[in-house]
Scaffold this motif. Structure first.
Motif, PDB file in Angstrom:
ATOM      1  N   ALA A 200      35.030  35.622  52.252  1.00 31.34           N
ATOM      2  CA  ALA A 200      34.209  35.586  51.088  1.00 31.34           C
ATOM      3  C   ALA A 200      34.459  34.230  50.359  1.00 31.34           C
ATOM      4  CB  ALA A 200      34.770  36.509  50.247  1.00 31.34           C
ATOM      5  N   PRO A 201      33.552  33.279  50.436  1.00 32.78           N
ATOM      6  CA  PRO A 201      33.605  32.062  49.761  1.00 32.78           C
ATOM      7  C   PRO A 201      34.021  31.873  48.580  1.00 32.78           C
ATOM      8  CG  PRO A 201      31.541  32.225  51.057  1.00 32.78           C
ATOM      9  CD  PRO A 201      32.279  33.727  50.929  1.00 32.78           C
ATOM     10  N   LEU A 202      33.527  32.936  47.770  1.00 36.63           N
ATOM     11  CA  LEU A 202      33.926  32.678  46.359  1.00 36.63           C
ATOM     12  C   LEU A 202      35.522  33.171  46.063  1.00 36.63           C
ATOM     13  CD1 LEU A 202      30.943  34.326  44.315  1.00 36.63           C
ATOM     14  CD2 LEU A 202      31.447  31.911  44.529  1.00 36.63           C
ATOM     15  N   ALA A 203      36.064  33.902  46.696  1.00 37.66           N
ATOM     16  CA  ALA A 203      37.473  34.523  46.805  1.00 37.66           C
ATOM     17  C   ALA A 203      38.240  33.506  47.249  1.00 37.66           C
ATOM     18  CB  ALA A 203      37.380  35.859  47.390  1.00 37.66           C
ATOM     19  N   LEU A 223      49.098  32.353  35.981  1.00 39.51           N
ATOM     20  CA  LEU A 223      48.570  33.702  35.784  1.00 39.51           C
ATOM     21  C   LEU A 223      47.208  33.822  35.045  1.00 39.51           C
ATOM     22  CD1 LEU A 223      52.085  35.883  35.034  1.00 39.51           C
ATOM     23  CD2 LEU A 223      50.518  35.930  37.093  1.00 39.51           C
ATOM     24  N   LYS A 224      47.133  32.935  33.831  1.00 39.13           N
ATOM     25  CA  LYS A 224      45.848  32.683  33.364  1.00 39.13           C
ATOM     26  C   LYS A 224      44.725  32.290  34.145  1.00 39.13           C
ATOM     27  CE  LYS A 224      47.800  31.918  28.724  1.00 39.13           C
ATOM     28  NZ  LYS A 224      48.137  31.006  27.695  1.00 39.13           N
ATOM     29  N   ILE A 225      45.159  31.343  35.098  1.00 36.82           N
ATOM     30  CA  ILE A 225      44.424  30.748  36.153  1.00 36.82           C
ATOM     31  C   ILE A 225      43.856  31.891  37.174  1.00 36.82           C
ATOM     32  CG2 ILE A 225      43.899  29.073  38.004  1.00 36.82           C
ATOM     33  CD1 ILE A 225      46.186  27.187  36.458  1.00 36.82           C
ATOM     34  N   GLU A 226      44.753  32.758  37.554  1.00 38.13           N
ATOM     35  CA  GLU A 226      44.659  33.822  38.514  1.00 38.13           C
ATOM     36  C   GLU A 226      43.725  34.704  37.588  1.00 38.13           C
ATOM     37  OE1 GLU A 226      47.441  36.061  41.169  1.00 38.13           O
ATOM     38  OE2 GLU A 226      47.170  37.180  39.181  1.00 38.13           O
ATOM     39  N   ARG A 227      43.753  35.201  36.417  1.00 35.12           N
ATOM     40  CA  ARG A 227      43.054  36.053  35.727  1.00 35.12           C
ATOM     41  C   ARG A 227      41.405  35.692  35.528  1.00 35.12           C
ATOM     42  NH1 ARG A 227      46.703  37.048  32.477  1.00 35.12           N
ATOM     43  NH2 ARG A 227      45.814  35.805  30.524  1.00 35.12           N
ATOM     44  N   ALA A 228      41.541  34.308  35.233  1.00 29.35           N
ATOM     45  CA  ALA A 228      39.927  33.804  35.072  1.00 29.35           C
ATOM     46  C   ALA A 228      39.354  33.787  36.596  1.00 29.35           C
ATOM     47  CB  ALA A 228      40.031  32.461  34.712  1.00 29.35           C
ATOM     48  N   SER A 230      39.837  35.927  38.888  1.00 22.97           N
ATOM     49  CA  SER A 230      39.635  37.414  39.279  1.00 22.97           C
ATOM     50  C   SER A 230      38.311  37.891  38.494  1.00 22.97           C
ATOM     51  CB  SER A 230      40.837  37.869  38.597  1.00 22.97           C
ATOM     52  OG  SER A 230      41.308  39.056  39.558  1.00 22.97           O
ATOM     53  N   ALA A 231      38.364  37.387  37.303  1.00 18.28           N
ATOM     54  CA  ALA A 231      36.953  37.850  36.696  1.00 18.28           C
ATOM     55  C   ALA A 231      35.648  37.283  37.340  1.00 18.28           C
ATOM     56  CB  ALA A 231      36.917  37.272  35.093  1.00 18.28           C
ATOM     57  N   VAL A 232      35.693  36.147  37.836  1.00 20.13           N
ATOM     58  CA  VAL A 232      34.712  35.495  38.635  1.00 20.13           C
ATOM     59  C   VAL A 232      34.429  36.150  39.716  1.00 20.13           C
ATOM     60  CG1 VAL A 232      33.878  33.443  40.072  1.00 20.13           C
ATOM     61  CG2 VAL A 232      34.859  33.016  37.661  1.00 20.13           C
ATOM     62  N   VAL A 233      35.299  36.703  40.577  1.00 17.21           N
ATOM     63  CA  VAL A 233      35.023  37.259  41.962  1.00 17.21           C
ATOM     64  C   VAL A 233      34.710  38.895  41.676  1.00 17.21           C
ATOM     65  CG1 VAL A 233      36.370  35.665  43.265  1.00 17.21           C
ATOM     66  CG2 VAL A 233      37.373  37.605  42.170  1.00 17.21           C
ATOM     67  N   ASP A 238      29.608  39.477  46.284  1.00 18.17           N
ATOM     68  CA  ASP A 238      30.543  39.578  47.542  1.00 18.17           C
ATOM     69  C   ASP A 238      31.620  40.622  47.228  1.00 18.17           C
ATOM     70  OD1 ASP A 238      29.247  37.782  49.067  1.00 18.17           O
ATOM     71  OD2 ASP A 238      30.799  36.115  48.521  1.00 18.17           O
ATOM     72  N   ALA A 239      31.958  41.015  45.900  1.00 11.88           N
ATOM     73  CA  ALA A 239      32.808  42.102  45.692  1.00 11.88           C
ATOM     74  C   ALA A 239      32.304  43.428  45.995  1.00 11.88           C
ATOM     75  CB  ALA A 239      33.526  41.878  44.108  1.00 11.88           C
ATOM     76  N   LYS A 240      31.006  43.438  45.621  1.00 13.51           N
ATOM     77  CA  LYS A 240      30.313  44.696  45.665  1.00 13.51           C
ATOM     78  C   LYS A 240      30.120  44.954  47.201  1.00 13.51           C
ATOM     79  CE  LYS A 240      27.753  44.225  41.426  1.00 13.51           C
ATOM     80  NZ  LYS A 240      26.314  43.844  41.014  1.00 13.51           N
ATOM     81  N   GLU A 241      30.029  43.819  48.122  1.00 17.50           N
ATOM     82  CA  GLU A 241      29.629  44.047  49.447  1.00 17.50           C
ATOM     83  C   GLU A 241      30.966  44.499  50.152  1.00 17.50           C
ATOM     84  OE1 GLU A 241      28.562  43.524  53.534  1.00 17.50           O
ATOM     85  OE2 GLU A 241      27.697  44.378  51.768  1.00 17.50           O
ATOM     86  N   GLY A 242      32.137  43.859  49.665  1.00 15.74           N
ATOM     87  CA  GLY A 242      33.215  44.000  50.220  1.00 15.74           C
ATOM     88  C   GLY A 242      33.871  45.401  50.179  1.00 15.74           C
ATOM     89  N   SER A 243      33.617  45.947  48.960  1.00 11.11           N
ATOM     90  CA  SER A 243      33.743  47.422  48.832  1.00 11.11           C
ATOM     91  C   SER A 243      32.753  48.316  49.565  1.00 11.11           C
ATOM     92  CB  SER A 243      33.721  47.801  47.309  1.00 11.11           C
ATOM     93  OG  SER A 243      34.661  47.107  46.552  1.00 11.11           O
TER      94      SER A 243
END
Length: 257
Positions: A200-203, A223-228, A230-233, A238-243
């Motif tokens: 997944a390119p965005l991930a 962790l703030k960077i990670e949280r931001a 996470s919200a994007v992906v 792609d997240a819908k397609e992955g699930s």
């Protein structure tokens, strides 16, 4: 665009760029400029999801900066392309860059490999930052990236003596991801690039961003960077397609959206 110092081959989902500047694949201004242009061209190219960077010939990935250009530096002339800035551009690139070290690397060649996200090394090759033997220091990020990868003590010994790091130590110390027979390096790197190209390119982009930025700050800020990211992906197609692919028991078809 046509390249004079790079041989560029497009594969299915990724690209292979070979530094072709004999006899030692020196990182001249011409080579650095073409590498920078290549990164710019691939940035928004959806058909390129990973880049494999290697060198021509079997013995050397790159022997480093072009010593013929040192005179310009001593005279205070600003280079058109800064090696330090270019290697930071590679490190912070949103697509994986894999160094396929089919041969040994020295000086700037090692610094280029350090800037790549992943490294495959020939079992018969070695990596070194021998600048101290010329009365200079690694100036394209080596003093910063090597300690972060293998630790301060090992990095200092390597840089203060200029002694090379052999393939098995490089693997044991976490300097490279894998050591393979010399003739298998490019094939191994291409197989990895092909695998990443299906991801997944965005991930992948957000993982690269979170790791690179997070390592340069506190864990709280990381962790703030990670949280931001996470919200994007999570909001992406792609997240819908992955699930969906998971529940349908099929390979996902990620689009980068």
């Amino acid at each position: 665009m046509p390249y004079a110092k790079l041989v560029v081959e497009r594969e299915n989902g990724y690209l292979v760029a070979t530094i072709n500047n004999p006899p030692v694949n020196a990182l001249s201004q011409a080579v650095l400029k073409e590498l920078s242009l290549l990164l710019d061209e691939c940035l928004n190219d959806e058909g390129v999801r990973a880049i494999v960077l290697t060198g021509s010939g079997e013995k050397l990935f790159s022997a480093g900066a072009d010593i013929n250009e040192f005179k310009d530096v001593r005279e205070g002339k600003e280079p058109e392309i800064s090696g330090q800035e270019l290697f930071s551009k590679i490190e912070n690139y949103p697509k994986p860059v894999i160094a396929a070290l089919q041969g040994s690397s020295y000086g700037g060649g090692t610094e280029l490999a350090l800037a790549c996200h992943l490294r495959i090394l020939s079992a018969s090759a070695q990596m070194a930052l021998p600048e101290v033997r010329l009365g200079i220091i690694p100036g394209w990020g080596g003093t910063q990236r090597l300690p972060r990868l293998i630790g301060k003590t090992r990095a200092l010994l390597a840089m203060l003596t200029g002694d090379p790091i052999g393939a098995q130590d490089a693997l044991a110390w976490g300097l490279v991801n894998k050591v393979v027979p010399a003739g298998d390096v490019l094939a191994e790197a291409k197989a990895l690039a092909a695998r990443l190209a299906k991801g997944a390119p965005l991930a992948i982009r957000e993982i690269l961003r979170a790791v690179n930025q997070g390592l340069n700050t506190t864990i709280e800020e990381g962790l703030k960077i990670e949280r931001a990211g996470s919200a994007v992906v999570f909001a992406s197609e792609d997240a819908k397609e992955g699930s969906l692919a998971f529940f349908e028991k099929r390979p996902p078809n990620f689009k980068g959206r």
